[in-house]
Design an enzyme around this catalytic site. Structure first.
Site, short mmCIF file in Angstrom:
data_model
loop_
_atom_site.label_atom_id
_atom_site.label_comp_id
_atom_site.label_asym_id
_atom_site.label_seq_id
_atom_site.Cartn_x
_atom_site.Cartn_y
_atom_site.Cartn_z
N GLY A 152 0.88 -1.18 -0.06
CA GLY A 152 -0.15 -0.05 -0.05
C GLY A 152 0.88 1.13 0.03
O GLY A 152 1.77 1.44 0.64
N GLY A 153 0.46 2.07 -0.92
CA GLY A 153 1.50 3.29 -1.05
C GLY A 153 0.66 4.57 -0.58
O GLY A 153 1.13 5.71 -0.84
N HIS B 123 -18.60 5.14 3.15
CA HIS B 123 -17.39 5.83 3.21
C HIS B 123 -16.34 5.39 3.78
O HIS B 123 -15.18 5.35 3.46
CB HIS B 123 -17.70 7.11 3.93
CG HIS B 123 -16.51 8.50 4.01
ND1 HIS B 123 -15.83 8.63 3.00
CD2 HIS B 123 -15.94 8.79 5.11
CE1 HIS B 123 -14.80 9.43 3.06
NE2 HIS B 123 -14.79 9.61 4.56
N GLY C 253 1.24 3.43 4.41
CA GLY C 253 2.14 2.52 3.98
C GLY C 253 3.31 3.61 4.00
O GLY C 253 4.66 2.98 3.96
N ARG D 55 -20.51 12.22 12.41
CA ARG D 55 -21.13 11.65 11.24
C ARG D 55 -22.30 10.65 11.31
O ARG D 55 -23.30 10.69 10.51
CB ARG D 55 -20.05 11.03 10.29
CG ARG D 55 -18.77 12.02 9.85
CD ARG D 55 -17.90 11.40 9.26
NE ARG D 55 -16.74 12.35 8.57
CZ ARG D 55 -15.61 12.36 8.14
NH1 ARG D 55 -15.41 11.14 7.84
NH2 ARG D 55 -14.91 13.29 7.82
N SER E 31 -8.90 10.25 10.53
CA SER E 31 -8.34 9.39 9.39
C SER E 31 -6.97 9.49 8.92
O SER E 31 -5.85 8.59 9.41
CB SER E 31 -9.28 9.06 8.24
OG SER E 31 -9.30 10.31 7.60
N SER F 67 -16.81 17.01 1.60
CA SER F 67 -16.09 16.86 2.80
C SER F 67 -16.88 17.71 4.10
O SER F 67 -17.66 18.66 3.57
CB SER F 67 -14.82 17.60 2.59
OG SER F 67 -14.16 17.69 3.80
N LEU G 144 -1.10 7.18 2.92
CA LEU G 144 -0.22 7.52 3.94
C LEU G 144 0.34 6.50 4.89
O LEU G 144 1.50 6.54 5.60
CB LEU G 144 -1.08 8.49 4.88
CG LEU G 144 -1.50 9.91 4.19
CD1 LEU G 144 -2.64 10.55 4.75
CD2 LEU G 144 -0.33 10.72 3.55
N ARG H 26 -15.88 6.88 13.44
CA ARG H 26 -14.87 7.73 13.31
C ARG H 26 -15.07 9.31 13.04
O ARG H 26 -15.93 9.76 12.38
CB ARG H 26 -14.01 7.45 11.91
CG ARG H 26 -12.73 8.17 11.87
CD ARG H 26 -11.86 7.91 10.68
NE ARG H 26 -12.60 7.96 9.30
CZ ARG H 26 -12.62 9.09 8.74
NH1 ARG H 26 -12.39 10.39 9.01
NH2 ARG H 26 -13.31 9.18 7.50
#
Length: 625
Positions: free
Chosen positions: A11-12, A365, A16, A298, A419, A251, A14, A414
């Site tokens: 995984g590339g 989400h 990772g 949320r 996140s 957002s 944040l 969350r």
């Protein structure tokens, strides 16, 4: 073992990239596997910001308040040691990113600017316009590129992680992966492997997630012996816009900057929203929650919007949709603070939200659940012990998880802008944990017999050879659509046991039909259908975990809402003033304040419950009025 060991990060995004940075700066070699170019990882889609109690606005904010807001927002189901560690590390992480060159917004005085997000009364969210995820991802990738130039990091973009390589003791000593362009299958020896592969949004069909977010890696790790925790807790974001292909996120920063949610007070009112006077608008979140207004957590906002549209039938034009209105905010301010979101809406809907209220509805989400990981708590600080090999570790020795792929930081719901923070923090402690694990092993993965790697490679070569020969009547993409439809209908905002039972039965039927799939493409290069057919099985396994976990948790908590098992409304806005209600709440909390643990079995997930560790903060009921 030599000082420089070799590790694999899958995984590339944040999580990772931060894991990679921590390993590379310690002098180790890192292979980074990514389905897409690293800068296209799903972290790039994050919009609103990253939380940290820096308190530049003099509001008296503090990491302890951040801890409380996070635990309370997650209905006290989060791993509290990891949450405290994250919240205390947050200010330093924000300043670190600032020094890396992230273009955070600033106040006229030149200080970092912060906005409010849901579930808090403080301006705690640092942001770079409405493209914060992109700016953070590019900054971390720039750091990784330094190590890449030094030969410490090797990127394998367009490679798919298939599974682990294990020795006879069950220790993970590497991975098997496939080049999605040439379809080559090869092994990657590693002293430890970290899965930073994001969430399972595509299990729900359309979501705000990128289409690569199938959850396939977590699903496979679960099948190979890792535990999957709290699968039932799925966040449905209150404000998204529908699309034929996927949902687009609007957002929380829009509400953080003053956006207001409303519908006409008159049911069926079809007037242009700009023609409806203030007195004829129902700002239902502000009316019901005067303290937090449009910035309730949320799960609360989502249920209220759902109730207005589905239960009261007051959605716009009698359909699913409410207004998210920023037309009262100067266009210049909107462009300075949330231009990215404004442009997304204008591009995909065609209306300029600076002058016409947006139409939004909740959309899948985020997954609070994920691979179960452990931590070693410092008894003095009640935060993770620096460098402990236990931190971020799964049940499979040598296999770690970070970011949305793990379960530990968000509990039942969350909070917005936690996140990006949890991704970076889990990478910061996960990388050193992997290095410590490797240091404690008597035999390195590189010295293991070649047989382990050859056998693992052959398993996957045989599996894909079998899939390539599948020529049944079922279309894998149709099966995936049916999975997404049933998951979205029954495992999102409102849940009922009879529907959940049927969902589990339907998923098992889809698993049977998978055996009659037609692979569609037998080509030897860039065969997406071949890869997807394998991924689909892992998606079905995760879907069954999510639905089964939801079926068995007979309560309402955070994003998991069952009307048949919800407490009545307390008689007071502050429920602590209603002793009878508090007695009911304590009984419910005592029974269900547990982590759901799913263990793989061929006949279906085996669900058990794990007591929460000693809390950092005593639990209390949530209320936002």
């Amino acid at each position: 073992m030599a000082a420089a060991a070799r590790f694999t990060v899958v995984g590339g995004g944040l999580a990772g990239l931060m894991t990679t940075i921590k390993l590379a700066e310690a002098g180790h070699q890192v292979d980074v596997l990514s389905l897409v170019p690293v800068k296209r990882s799903h972290s790039v889609c994050a919009q609103g910001g990253i939380n940290g109690a820096v308190n530049t606005k003099g509001e008296g904010d503090h990491p302890d308040i951040h801890v409380k807001d996070t635990l309370r927002g997650g209905d006290f189901l989060a791993e509290q040691v990891s949450v405290k560690g994250m919240c205390y590390a947050a200010p330093g992480i924000i300043y670190l990113l600032d020094r890396m060159g992230v273009t955070f917004n600033r106040t006229p005085e030149g200080l970092l600017d912060f906005r409010r997000f849901g579930g808090t009364l403080h301006n705690r969210t640092a942001f770079a316009g409405a493209t914060t995820g992109q700016q953070l991802l590019y900054a971390l990738d720039e750091q990784v590129r330094r190590y890449e130039a030094e030969g410490k990091v090797t990127k394998y973009e367009y490679w798919e992680w298939l599974g682990t390589v294990k020795d006879e003791s069950g220790r993970c000593i590497g991975s098997v992966a496939m080049d999605l362009r040439t379809m080559e299958i090869r092994t990657f020896p590693a002293e430890a492997v970290c899965l930073a592969t994001g969430g399972p949004g595509i299990v729900f069909g359309r979501s705000t997630n990128s289409i690569i977010n199938t959850g396939t890696a977590a699903g496979r790790a679960y099948m190979e012996g890792a535990l999957y925790a709290n699968g039932e807790f799925i966040q449905v974001h209150p404000t998204s816009i529908p699309g034929e292909d996927k949902l687009r996120l609007m957002s929380e920063s829009v509400r953080g900057e003053g956006g207001r949610v409303w519908v006409p007070r008159k049911k069926g009112d079809t007037r242009n929203p700009r023609e409806i006077p203030e007195s004829e608008r129902w700002y239902f979140l502000e009316e019901k929650y005067p303290k937090y207004k449009n910035l309730v957590p949320r799960d609360v906002a989502t249920r209220e919007i759902f109730m207005v549209c589905r239960d009261l039938g007051m959605g716009l034009g009698g359909r699913d949709g409410v207004y998210l209105d920023v037309t009262h905010i100067p266009a210049k301010t909107l462009d300075a603070k949330i231009k990215g979101v404004m442009e997304i809406y204008e591009k995909f809907v065609g209306d300029d939200p600076r002058h016409t209220p947006m139409v939004i509805f909740p959309g899948m989400h985020y997954s609070m659940g994920g691979l179960h990981v452990s931590f070693e708590a410092d008894p003095r600080t009640q935060t993770p012990v620096d460098g402990s090999p236990v931190n971020q570790s799964t049940r499979i020795p040598g296999l770690y998880a970070a970011g949305e792929a793990d379960y530990a930081f968000h509990g039942a719901n969350r909070l917005g802008a936690n996140s990006l923070l949890s991704c970076i923090y889990s990478g910061m402690i996960g990388g050193p944990a992997m290095a410590s694990f490797a240091k404690n092993q008597t035999t390195s993965a590189a010295a293991m017999p070649e047989k382990y790697f050859a056998d693992a490679k052959k398993y996957w070569q045989d599996r894909f050879a079998t899939i390539k020969q599948m020529n049944g009547a079922e279309n894998p993409y149709q099966l995936a659509k049916e999975l997404g439809d049933v998951m979205t209908e029954n495992c999102t905002v409102v849940r009922y046991n009879d529907r959940l039972k049927k969902t589990v039965e339907r998923i098992r039927e889809l698993k049977q039909r998978w055996n009659s799939v037609n692979v569609l493409d037998t080509g030897v290069v860039a065969n997406r259908a071949l890869s997807y057919t394998n991924q689909l099985w892992n998606m079905l396994e995760l879907g069954e975990v999510i639905a089964t976990s939801a079926l068995l948790r007979d309560e309402s908590r955070g994003a998991h809402y069952k009307p048949d098992f919800s407490l009545p409304e307390p008689k007071s806005k502050d429920p602590r003033e209603d002793p009878s209600w508090m007695d009911q709440w304590r009984a419910r909390h005592e029974k269900w304040a547990k982590t759901t643990i799913a263990t793989y079995a061929s006949q279906g997930p085996q669900i058990s419950y794990q007591d929460l560790p000693t809390p950092v903060l005593d639990p209390e009921p949530r209320w936002y009025a």
